[in-house]
Design an enzyme around this catalytic site. Structure first.
Site, short mmCIF file in Angstrom:
data_model
loop_
_atom_site.label_atom_id
_atom_site.label_comp_id
_atom_site.label_asym_id
_atom_site.label_seq_id
_atom_site.Cartn_x
_atom_site.Cartn_y
_atom_site.Cartn_z
N ASP A 52 0.73 -1.27 -0.06
CA ASP A 52 -0.02 0.13 -0.02
C ASP A 52 0.82 1.24 0.09
O ASP A 52 1.30 1.43 0.99
CB ASP A 52 -0.84 -0.12 1.12
CG ASP A 52 -2.02 1.19 1.24
OD1 ASP A 52 -1.65 2.09 0.39
OD2 ASP A 52 -2.92 0.92 1.91
N LEU A 72 1.57 7.60 -11.19
CA LEU A 72 0.35 7.26 -11.87
C LEU A 72 -0.68 6.84 -11.01
O LEU A 72 -2.05 6.80 -11.55
CB LEU A 72 0.49 6.13 -12.96
CG LEU A 72 1.84 6.53 -14.12
CD1 LEU A 72 1.89 5.25 -15.04
CD2 LEU A 72 1.34 7.56 -15.21
N ALA A 73 -0.40 6.42 -9.86
CA ALA A 73 -1.40 5.92 -8.87
C ALA A 73 -2.38 6.85 -8.77
O ALA A 73 -2.34 8.05 -8.25
CB ALA A 73 -0.78 5.41 -7.82
N TRP A 74 -3.77 6.56 -8.90
CA TRP A 74 -5.04 7.14 -8.56
C TRP A 74 -6.18 6.40 -8.64
O TRP A 74 -6.42 5.87 -9.59
CB TRP A 74 -5.04 8.40 -9.57
CG TRP A 74 -6.04 9.47 -9.19
CD1 TRP A 74 -7.27 9.85 -9.23
CD2 TRP A 74 -5.43 10.74 -8.69
NE1 TRP A 74 -7.80 10.86 -8.79
CE2 TRP A 74 -6.60 11.66 -8.31
CE3 TRP A 74 -4.16 11.30 -8.25
CZ2 TRP A 74 -6.56 12.78 -7.64
CZ3 TRP A 74 -4.09 12.51 -7.58
CH2 TRP A 74 -5.23 13.25 -7.20
N TYR A 135 -12.50 15.37 -9.18
CA TYR A 135 -11.38 15.03 -9.89
C TYR A 135 -10.35 16.22 -10.44
O TYR A 135 -9.21 16.16 -9.93
CB TYR A 135 -11.82 14.15 -10.99
CG TYR A 135 -10.65 13.68 -11.88
CD1 TYR A 135 -9.65 12.73 -11.38
CD2 TYR A 135 -10.45 13.93 -13.33
CE1 TYR A 135 -8.60 12.17 -12.25
CE2 TYR A 135 -9.31 13.56 -13.82
CZ TYR A 135 -8.47 12.56 -13.28
OH TYR A 135 -7.65 12.05 -14.21
N LYS A 139 -6.61 16.86 -8.89
CA LYS A 139 -5.37 16.89 -9.57
C LYS A 139 -4.58 18.45 -9.59
O LYS A 139 -3.43 18.46 -9.49
CB LYS A 139 -5.72 16.40 -11.19
CG LYS A 139 -6.13 15.00 -11.21
CD LYS A 139 -4.59 14.23 -11.43
CE LYS A 139 -5.18 12.82 -11.64
NZ LYS A 139 -3.52 12.23 -11.46
#
Length: 283
Positions: A52, A72-74, A135, A139
């Site tokens: 994790d 890139l994790a999202w 979102y 970001k």
């Protein structure tokens, strides 16, 4: 980038992770693939490390002191109103701050054209941002955080602003993946919007190549659009997608309303990514 680099890619088993790692693995650098659960990659120079991301106390050491992190994790990237975008923002900040504090050479973070909000026309690195979804807000906030935490350090920042990615995989959550799923299920009609909005569409493989080229580039920093630079209506691109994949399905126009926060025509300025692609012959 002549010296062999160690590159950490987070979200390795996500929508973009597999494609980006495939491209990066071709350049003979050492790739550390971060994911929640271990799985096998059939690419050279790739090592998987499961865990994790947000619970690892010292991620720099855990991931074997990488030179670059490609974040890139999202979660819930295709669900723009999901509260997880805001809930996880602090975790993304802590992870990247730990990497910067550890002295990593460069952080490359995936952003989105949804950071900009309602805008008509071409987007460049100086276009003002006023996001209109959770979102986009998350970001955009992370981008501002990244700009802040690298200030005064030796760490470089590349913020990849993604646009609309076309992929024929059935596993994704994009409209293109949903059409593939519907066609495979034998459905003859697909509920659709008016399709009049114009966006910047880029095929999945081409997007992953652009991302890899950015990661390997050491001259262009800050916000970089990964895009084609040409607007096309959603209806036109989806109809073309159906033909390209020989699908026996038709769009049922007007079933869903157009999203109120979507611009009528919005696309990326490709000047910087074209320069990077011309400089990098490995991709």
């Amino acid at each position: 980038m002549e010296k062999k680099m160690k590159i950490l890619v987070t979200g390795a088993n996500g929508f973009l992770g597999h494609g980006v790692i495939e491209q990066l693995s071709k350049c003979n650098n050492e790739i550390i693939a971060s994911c929640l659960k271990s799985f096998d990659y059939n690419f050279p120079n790739v090592k998987v490390k499961a865990g994790d991301l947000f619970k690892i106390e010292n991620p720099y050491d855990f991931f074997e002191k990488p030179d670059i992190v490609v974040h890139l994790a999202w979660k819930d990237g295709f669900k723009h109103s999901s509260e997880t975008h805001i809930e996880n923002l602090f975790n993304h900040y802590l992870f990247l701050e730990k990497m910067v504090d550890s002295g990593i050479k460069k952080i490359v973070v995936l952003g989105s054209m949804h950071e900009v909000g309602f805008h008509e026309g071409s987007i460049n690195e100086n276009t003002p941002c006023n996001p209109l979804s959770l979102y986009g807000i998350a970001k955009n906030s992370l981008r501002q955080i990244c700009q802040l935490i690298v200030k005064g350090t030796q760490t470089k920042l590349q913020w990849i602003r993604g646009f609309y990615i076309v992929d024929n995989s059935e596993k994704g959550c994009s409209i293109f993946s949903k059409i593939m799923q519907a066609a495979k299920a034998g459905k003859k009609e697909f509920p659709f919007t008016s399709g009049i909005n114009q966006f910047d569409f880029l095929d999945y493989e081409d997007f992953c190549k652009q991302v890899a080229a950015v990661v390997l580039n050491d001259t262009e920093f800050g916000i970089i659009n990964c895009c084609l630079g040409k607007p096309e209506t959603l209806a036109s691109r989806v109809e073309r997608f159906i033909k390209e994949n020989n699908l026996d399905i038709k769009l049922n126009y007007g079933t869903f309303p157009d999203r109120p926060y979507d611009s009528l025509a919005i696309w990326g300025n490709p000047a910087r990514i074209k320069k990077i692609m011309n400089l990098n012959k490995e991709i």
